[in-house]
Write a protein that holds these residues in place. Structure first.
Motif, mmCIF file in Angstrom:
data_model
loop_
_atom_site.group_PDB
_atom_site.id
_atom_site.type_symbol
_atom_site.label_atom_id
_atom_site.label_comp_id
_atom_site.label_asym_id
_atom_site.label_seq_id
_atom_site.Cartn_x
_atom_site.Cartn_y
_atom_site.Cartn_z
ATOM 1 N N GLN A 128 1.135 -1.530 0.256
ATOM 2 C CA GLN A 128 -0.219 0.106 -0.102
ATOM 3 C C GLN A 128 1.113 1.565 -0.072
ATOM 4 O O GLN A 128 2.281 0.871 0.486
ATOM 5 N N LEU A 140 -0.629 5.223 0.070
ATOM 6 C CA LEU A 140 -1.613 5.732 0.491
ATOM 7 C C LEU A 140 -1.449 7.156 -0.006
ATOM 8 O O LEU A 140 -1.756 8.400 -1.224
ATOM 9 N N GLU A 170 -0.302 7.696 -3.074
ATOM 10 C CA GLU A 170 -0.664 7.705 -4.117
ATOM 11 C C GLU A 170 -1.875 6.842 -4.884
ATOM 12 O O GLU A 170 -1.885 6.077 -6.095
ATOM 13 N N LYS A 171 -2.905 6.760 -4.401
ATOM 14 C CA LYS A 171 -3.563 6.329 -3.966
ATOM 15 C C LYS A 171 -4.736 6.611 -5.434
ATOM 16 O O LYS A 171 -4.614 8.588 -5.568
ATOM 17 N N THR A 201 -3.251 3.038 -9.787
ATOM 18 C CA THR A 201 -3.285 3.142 -8.227
ATOM 19 C C THR A 201 -5.160 2.198 -8.203
ATOM 20 O O THR A 201 -5.620 3.143 -8.728
ATOM 21 N N ASP A 202 -5.261 1.384 -6.641
ATOM 22 C CA ASP A 202 -6.493 1.776 -6.458
ATOM 23 C C ASP A 202 -6.872 2.200 -5.089
ATOM 24 O O ASP A 202 -6.160 3.412 -4.881
ATOM 25 N N GLN A 203 -7.733 1.814 -4.491
ATOM 26 C CA GLN A 203 -7.205 3.596 -3.111
ATOM 27 C C GLN A 203 -7.343 3.724 -1.681
ATOM 28 O O GLN A 203 -6.329 3.928 -0.921
ATOM 29 N N PHE A 204 -6.311 2.547 -1.959
ATOM 30 C CA PHE A 204 -5.247 2.103 -0.788
ATOM 31 C C PHE A 204 -4.010 2.161 -1.807
ATOM 32 O O PHE A 204 -2.412 2.252 -0.878
ATOM 33 N N GLY A 205 -3.500 3.043 -3.178
ATOM 34 C CA GLY A 205 -2.077 2.848 -3.863
ATOM 35 C C GLY A 205 -1.656 1.557 -4.393
ATOM 36 O O GLY A 205 -0.444 1.984 -4.281
ATOM 37 N N ARG A 206 -2.174 0.653 -4.581
ATOM 38 C CA ARG A 206 -1.775 -0.350 -5.119
ATOM 39 C C ARG A 206 -2.102 -0.944 -6.120
ATOM 40 O O ARG A 206 -2.939 0.113 -7.268
ATOM 41 N N ASN A 252 -16.104 2.700 -5.007
ATOM 42 C CA ASN A 252 -15.299 3.806 -5.382
ATOM 43 C C ASN A 252 -15.311 4.354 -7.050
ATOM 44 O O ASN A 252 -14.732 4.942 -7.712
#
Length: 294
Positions: free
Chosen positions: A60, A62, A64-65, A77-82, A255
């Motif tokens: 994660q 955060l 770069e989410k 990336t997704d809501q956790f920056g993954r 999201n």
């Protein structure tokens, strides 16, 4: 005067190989070759994803989410920056493992009973047939959710539940083929020389019903993948930190205003994989049907 007649020798035609027939059937169909290539790509990603993934799919960041596609993150990336691409590659393993568990469960539960019912008929056929009818009358997804409520959520439990729901379908297909095969002369010969029921089932009956079983199992693979995605979407399938395309669609739905295109990649991957399984099953069915007519 004695006349010598010429002796004609008849050379038997070589036996046709089922594998060669299937190979020719695939070579004649560009769609089946594309489907097979896509599934082989999934197999490669499932095996080699730890080596080719650009990032750790669970890492994660955060700060770069909700990044859009770019040079550092090709799919964003997704809501956790993954990293979405890494998560897509990691989910390829689930896309193959989940249907395999479901179909294996359905085969173990449905095929032996179907072979015995098709061979012996009578009481076994009547009881198994009524039970299969009762299970098939229930919605498959609702039945799976009820079984998961008893077993608990998770990939293996959810796919076992789906396999239980699919077992009656395989039972019907294999039983029909077994009924037709049990009337053949070679089956009567096997019984007349004293072959045991076990030997007749596995050595004589099963090889002759394997073709329709293979076709039906291949088509059910796509349906099982859809079932896994549906169950993961509502939180009953794959559990964190593992990921599947269904859980990624669930995250994208939650999201949708922050990342409106987050559902595109897992949705396309899911649709293409189900389509590939269906094309593969249709090709096998056509090849086997053509072989029987020949």
């Amino acid at each position: 005067m004695t006349t010598v007649l010429p002796v004609t020798t008849t050379v038997a035609a070589p036996a046709r190989s089922p594998l060669k027939d299937i190979g020719r059937g695939f070579l004649r169909s560009p769609a089946s070759l594309a489907a097979l290539a896509f599934l082989l790509l999934l197999v490669f990603l499932a095996v080699a994803s730890p080596l080719v993934m650009p990032y750790d799919p669970a890492a994660q960041s955060l700060g770069e989410k909700f990044l859009g596609p770019g040079a550092s993150h090709l799919l964003g990336t997704d809501q956790f920056g993954r990293d979405v691409l890494s998560r897509m590659m990691s989910a390829a393993r689930i896309a193959l493992l989940a249907p395999a568990i479901a179909i294996a469960t359905a085969i173990v539960l449905g095929v032996p009973v179907a072979l015995l019912a098709g061979l012996r008929r009578g009481f076994v056929d009547a009881v198994a047939g009524r039970f299969a009818d009762a299970v098939m009358s229930l919605p498959a997804l609702a039945l799976s959710m009820a079984i998961i409520a008893m077993l608990g959520p998770g990939l293996v439990n959810s796919m076992i539940a789906v396999g239980i729901a699919f077992a009656p379908t395989l039972f019907r297909v294999v039983r029909g083929a077994a009924l037709a095969t049990s009337r053949e002369t070679f089956m009567e010969s096997a019984e007349s020389i004293g072959c045991s029921t076990k030997r007749i089932l596995w050595s004589h009956l099963l090889p002759n019903v394997a073709a329709p079983l293979l076709v039906q199992a291949t088509i059910l693979m796509g349906i099982a993948l859809l079932a896994e995605a549906s169950l993961s979407f509502i939180g009953l399938g794959v559990q964190p930190p593992d990921t599947s395309w269904g859980s990624m669609l669930s995250d994208a739905y939650q999201n949708q205003y922050d990342a409106p295109f987050a559902a595109v990649a897992p949705g396309i991957a899911l649709a293409l994989t189900v389509l590939a399984f269906n094309v593969l099953g249709d090709t096998l069915r056509d090849v086997i049907t053509a072989g029987r007519r020949a």
